[in-house]
Write a protein that holds these residues in place. Sequence first.
Motif, short mmCIF file in Angstrom:
data_model
loop_
_atom_site.label_atom_id
_atom_site.label_comp_id
_atom_site.label_asym_id
_atom_site.label_seq_id
_atom_site.Cartn_x
_atom_site.Cartn_y
_atom_site.Cartn_z
N ASP A 24 0.80 -1.19 0.02
CA ASP A 24 -0.13 0.04 -0.17
C ASP A 24 0.88 1.23 -0.06
O ASP A 24 0.39 2.21 0.61
N ASP A 41 -1.53 7.34 2.62
CA ASP A 41 -2.54 6.62 2.61
C ASP A 41 -3.03 6.35 1.15
O ASP A 41 -3.38 7.34 0.40
N GLU A 43 -5.42 4.60 -0.38
CA GLU A 43 -6.71 4.75 -0.61
C GLU A 43 -6.96 6.01 -1.13
O GLU A 43 -7.74 6.71 -1.89
N ALA A 88 -8.55 -1.33 -0.33
CA ALA A 88 -8.49 0.00 -1.09
C ALA A 88 -8.98 0.20 -2.24
O ALA A 88 -9.86 1.11 -2.66
#
Length: 159
Positions: A24, A41, A43, A88
Amino acid sequence: SVGFTVGNKGYLTTGYPQFTVDLDDCWEYDPATDTWTQKADFEAALTALIARFRRDLDAPRVPFLIGQLGQFAGAGPWDEPARRVDLAHRNVAAQVPFAAFVPSDGLTSKPDNLHFDARSLRDFGKRYAAAFAELVKRSRAAAAGPGQSPKTSATPAPR
């Protein structure tokens, strides 16, 4: 990993668990300062990326398709980092208008357990086409407004 540019910045995102890279991760490269900045982050970064694409293209309803990572037998476990990226991707597709998640369920890999084989690529392409057609239909309906029929066109290019 996936690399792309937006404006004058470069981006490198995700990774591959075989190399113990956290899937991620999202990094932004600024050539003006020759610096990399980690985006915390994934997402939120993906959501912002879609918004920037649409803003830069002046196309607020342009479809955005998110293909699921390969789920290949023998390629190692579908571990926590892979599950976080998958979640995500699903969340972004569910929350961002005119975005879709394209699943890779049942698709198979080449012997390297990293890339889709030819049959699976054709099948994945058909899944992408179906998702794209649905997003174009929704985009046209939104552009037409409530109670109106969307205009048809030989070239699906929602804006």
